[in-house]
Design a protein around this motif. Structure first.
Motif, PDB file in Angstrom:
ATOM      1  N   UNK A  94       0.838  -1.207   0.000  1.00 53.41           N
ATOM      2  CA  UNK A  94       0.000   0.000   0.000  1.00 53.41           C
ATOM      3  C   UNK A  94       0.870   1.254   0.000  1.00 53.41           C
ATOM      4  N   UNK A  95       1.887   1.271   0.884  1.00 54.12           N
ATOM      5  CA  UNK A  95       2.739   2.456   0.964  1.00 54.12           C
ATOM      6  C   UNK A  95       3.517   2.709  -0.310  1.00 54.12           C
ATOM      7  N   UNK A 122       1.499   1.307   7.049  1.00 56.84           N
ATOM      8  CA  UNK A 122       1.514   0.492   8.276  1.00 56.84           C
ATOM      9  C   UNK A 122       0.271   0.748   9.124  1.00 56.84           C
ATOM     10  N   UNK A 123      -0.255   1.986   9.100  1.00 56.94           N
ATOM     11  CA  UNK A 123      -1.446   2.303   9.897  1.00 56.94           C
ATOM     12  C   UNK A 123      -2.678   1.587   9.340  1.00 56.94           C
ATOM     13  N   UNK A 124      -2.890   1.666   8.021  1.00 57.63           N
ATOM     14  CA  UNK A 124      -4.099   1.074   7.431  1.00 57.63           C
ATOM     15  C   UNK A 124      -3.988  -0.449   7.311  1.00 57.63           C
ATOM     16  N   UNK A 125      -2.849  -1.036   7.691  1.00 54.81           N
ATOM     17  CA  UNK A 125      -2.704  -2.496   7.656  1.00 54.81           C
ATOM     18  C   UNK A 125      -3.200  -3.154   8.938  1.00 54.81           C
ATOM     19  N   UNK A 310      -6.508  -0.217  -2.826  1.00 57.18           N
ATOM     20  CA  UNK A 310      -5.246  -0.893  -2.524  1.00 57.18           C
ATOM     21  C   UNK A 310      -5.345  -1.749  -1.256  1.00 57.18           C
ATOM     22  N   UNK A 311      -6.100  -1.284  -0.268  1.00 53.49           N
ATOM     23  CA  UNK A 311      -6.286  -2.102   0.951  1.00 53.49           C
ATOM     24  C   UNK A 311      -6.973  -3.423   0.617  1.00 53.49           C
TER      25      UNK A 311
END
Length: 571
Positions: A94-95, A122-125, A310-311
Motif C-alpha cells: 500500500x505504501x 503500516x497504519x491502514x494495515x 489498494x487495501x
C-alpha cells in the motif's frame, strides 16, 4: 443510554442479524457529534493516551485471557505468517503504490515522501480485533477461519504498532541507511519477543500469588487485573509491545489461576472482563463517530479512493499468496471459500484510527491521512461487515456448531492426542503432538508443583481433566438455569468422597506399578471408558486384573479403536 440502545438493538432480530453492532455505535457517535456541533459546543475527540492506557488494555486482556488455546496453538504457524509477513506485505504494498501515485503531478501530492507513505501503509494495515469480534460472533463462522482472523488481528496489532514506531523514527531522521534497516529488523523482534517475555513473567507471578489467596478469596480477581495491567505498563515503559505482553500474561496465568481460585472469583473475573471490554468497545466506536464529525479533514478523491482499493487488493493478494505456501505444510488445508472469508474479514477499526491521531500535528499530511483512514474504516465496517453474512450463506461456508462439546467428545479429543503422539513415536517423527506431550509433561512435573496450591498438581492428568470437564458442565447448567430436579445433599457428597478416596488412593498406587509398555495403552483405554464416576470402579477392577494384556481386553479395545492395538504390540 448506550446500554439501553444496545439492548433495544438486540431485541430486533431482523436489524441485528443484518447490521453489525459496531455500525450502530458509529452511527450513534455520528449523531452525537452532529448534535454537539449544532448546539455550538466543541465535540470531544478520542485522545491517544486515553485509548492506549484505558480503552485498549481491557479488550486485549479479554481476548488473551479467554483465547481458545487448542485451536490457537494448532494454527499458530499460520496465524504468525498472516500476522507478520501479511502485515509487512500490506504495509509495503500500500505504501509503495501510494508513493508512486503521489509522484503524479495531477494528483497534487508530490510533497509526500516514501517514508510518509510507508508510515500510512503500516497504519491502514492494522486489522482490528474489536471489529472482527463484533462481526464474526454474529455470523458463527467455523472455528478454523474464526481463530485465523481473530488470532491474526491480535498479533497484527502488535506488529502494526512496532512498524508505526519504526517508520515514525525513520521519518524524523530523514535519511535511512542499510544499518538503520538492519537495526529496525532487530528492534522489531526485540520489541515483540520482549513484550511476550514480560507478559509471561507477570503471568507466572500472578499464578504464584494465587496459591496463597485461599483465605482471602475476595481479592483473587484483583490480582488478575493488577498483574495484567502491570505487564502492559511495564512493557510500554521499556518501549516493548504492551499488546503482546497482555496476550502472553493472560494465556500463561489462566490455567494455574483457575486451578487455585474459587468458582465465585472465576465468575467475577469472567463477567467483569466481558463487561469492561464491552464498555471499552462501545466508547471506542462512539468516539470514532464523534471524531469523524469533529474533523478537521482534508479530502483528496484520488488518494482516498485508491487507498480503499489498494487495501482490498493487498489483502486479497496477500491471503492468496501466503495460503498457497501455507497449504503445502498444513494437514487441513484452507479452501478457496476459507481464503475468501479470511481476506474479506480483514476489518479496520480503532487501532488504525488511534494511530492516525497519534501523528504529530506538524505532520505535512496529517489531516489527509486521517480522512483516508476514517474512510477505510467506514468502508470495511459498513460495507464488508454488513455483506459478509450474506456472502457466507451464499457460498455455503461451513458454520460453527451451536452445541457445546460434551464430556465424551472432549475425552475422545484427548484420546486422539495421545494416540497421535504414540503414532509419531512409532514412526520416529517428532511432530506437533510429540512436542505438545513434552511441554505438558514438563508443565506437570516442574511448573504445576510451584504454581498450583495443595495436592491438585499430583492428580493424574486424565482424572484432573475429567474433573475439570465435570465442573465446566456443572457451571454451564447453573448459568443456564437447567438444574436437575434433585441435587445430592452435602452429607451424601461427603459420604461419596469418603468412599471414593481409598479407591482412588489404591488406583494411584497401582498406576505407579504399571510397566511403561502398558502405560500408554492404559491411558488410552481409560480415556475411552471414563464417561462417569461409576466407570471408575470398573476401570480400577480392570487395572487390578493380573493379566493386563489379556486377549479379551485386547479384543474389546480393538472393537473400540483398531489403531491403539499397534501400541499394545510395541516393545
Amino acid at each position: 443510554i448506550l446500554a439501553w440502545i444496545r439492548q433495544c438493538f438486540h431485541l430486533i432480530p431482523r436489524l441485528s442479524g443484518v447490521v453489525p453492532e459496531s455500525c450502530l455505535l458509529i452511527v450513534v457517535g455520528l449523531l452525537v457529534g452532529g448534535l454537539i456541533k449544532v448546539i455550538g459546543e466543541e465535540p470531544p475527540v478520542l485522545d491517544s493516551q486515553l485509548f492506549f492506557l484505558c480503552l485498549l488494555p481491557p479488550i486485549i486482556l479479554d481476548a488473551g485471557y479467554f483465547l481458545p488455546i487448542r485451536p490457537f496453538t494448532e494454527n499458530v504457524g499460520t496465524i504468525l505468517v498472516f500476522a507478520v509477513i501479511g502485515t509487512l506485505w500490506n504495509a509495503f504494498f500500500v505504501g509503495g503504490l501510494l508513493y508512486a501515485l503521489c509522484q503524479i503531478e495531477s494528483v497534487g501530492l508530490t510533497s509526500v515522501d516514501l517514508l510518509a507513505c510507508l508510515l500510512f501503509g503500516s497504519i491502514v494495515s492494522a486489522v482490528d480485533p474489536v471489529a472482527v469480534l463484533a462481526v464474526f460472533e454474529k455470523i458463527h463462522i467455523n472455528e478454523l477461519v474464526h481463530i485465523l482472523v481473530f488470532g491474526e488481528s491480535l498479533l497484527n496489532d502488535a506488529v502494526t504498532v512496532v512498524l508505526y514506531n519504526l517508520f515514525e523514527e525513520f521519518s524524523k531522521v530523514g535519511t535511512v541507511t542499510v544499518l538503520d534497516v538492519f537495526l529496525g529488523v532487530v528492534c522489531f523482534f526485540v520489541v515483540s519477543l520482549g513484550g511476550v517475555l514480560v507478559g509471561a513473567i507477570y503471568g507466572i507471578l500472578a499464578a504464584f500469588t494465587s496459591r496463597f489467596t485461599s483465605h482471602t478469596r475476595v481479592i483473587e480477581p484483583l490480582f488478575v487485573f493488577l498483574y495484567s495491567y502491570m505487564a502492559y505498563l511495564s512493557s510500554e515503559m521499556f518501549h516493548l509491545s504492551g499488546i503482546m505482553a497482555l496476550i502472553a500474561c493472560g494465556v500463561v496465568m489462566r490455567p494455574y489461576v483457575e486451578a487455585n481460585i474459587s468458582h465465585k472469583s472465576y465468575t467475577t473475573i469472567k463477567y467483569f472482563l466481558k463487561m469492561w471490554s464491552s464498555v471499552s468497545e462501545t466508547l471506542i466506536f462512539i468516539f470514532l463517530g464523534v471524531s469523524t464529525v469533529a474533523g478537521p479533514h482534508a479530502w483528496n478523491w484520488t488518494f482516498v479512493i485508491v487507498t480503499v482499493i489498494l487495501c482490498l487488493v493487498s489483502r486479497v493478494l496477500g491471503v492468496i499468496g501466503l495460503t498457497f505456501i501455507i497449504n503445502k505444510f498444513r494437514i487441513v488445508r484452507l479452501t478457496k471459500k476459507d481464503q475468501f472469508i479470511v481476506a474479506y474479514g480483514g476489518l479496520r477499526g480503532a487501532i488504525a484510527f488511534s494511530l492516525g491521531y497519534l501523528l504529530s500535528s506538524n505532520h505535512q499530511k496529517r489531516n489527509l491521512f486521517l480522512t483516508a483512514i476514517i474512510t477505510v474504516i467506514f468502508f470495511t465496517v459498513f460495507v464488508q461487515g454488513m455483506t459478509i453474512r450474506p456472502l457466507v450463506e451464499l457460498l455455503a461456508v461451513k458454520r460453527k456448531k451451536e452445541s457445546k462439546p460434551s464430556i465424551n467428545q472432549e475425552i475422545h479429543t484427548e484420546f486422539l492426542d495421545h494416540l497421535l503422539t504414540g503414532v509419531e513415536g512409532v514412526r520416529g517423527h517428532y511432530g506437533h503432538y510429540h512436542w505438545k506431550e513434552k511441554v505438558n509433561r514438563f508443565n506437570k512435573i516442574y511448573v504445576k508443583r510451584w504454581l498450583i496450591a495443595g495436592e491438585n498438581f499430583m492428580e493424574p492428568e486424565l482424572i484432573a481433566f475429567y474433573r475439570k470437564m465435570e465442573l465446566k458442565q456443572a457451571i454451564m447448567l447453573v448459568e443456564s438455569g437447567q438444574l436437575p430436579s434433585a441435587l445430592p445433599s452435602t452429607v451424601s457428597m461427603q459420604n461419596i468422597q469418603a468412599r471414593a478416596t481409598p479407591r482412588l488412593s489404591k488406583k494411584l498406587e497401582y498406576l505407579k506399578e504399571i510397566p511403561p509398555a502398558v502405560e500408554t495403552t492404559s491411558k488410552l483405554f481409560m480415556m475411552h471408558t471414563l464417561h462417569s464416576y461409576s466407570c471408575l470402579d470398573m476401570f480400577i477392577s480392570w487395572l487390578q486384573t493380573p493379566c493386563s494384556v489379556s486377549s479379551d481386553v485386547l479384543l474389546n479395545l480393538q472393537q473400540i479403536h483398531p489403531v491403539p492395538c499397534l501400541l499394545r504390540c510395541a516393545p
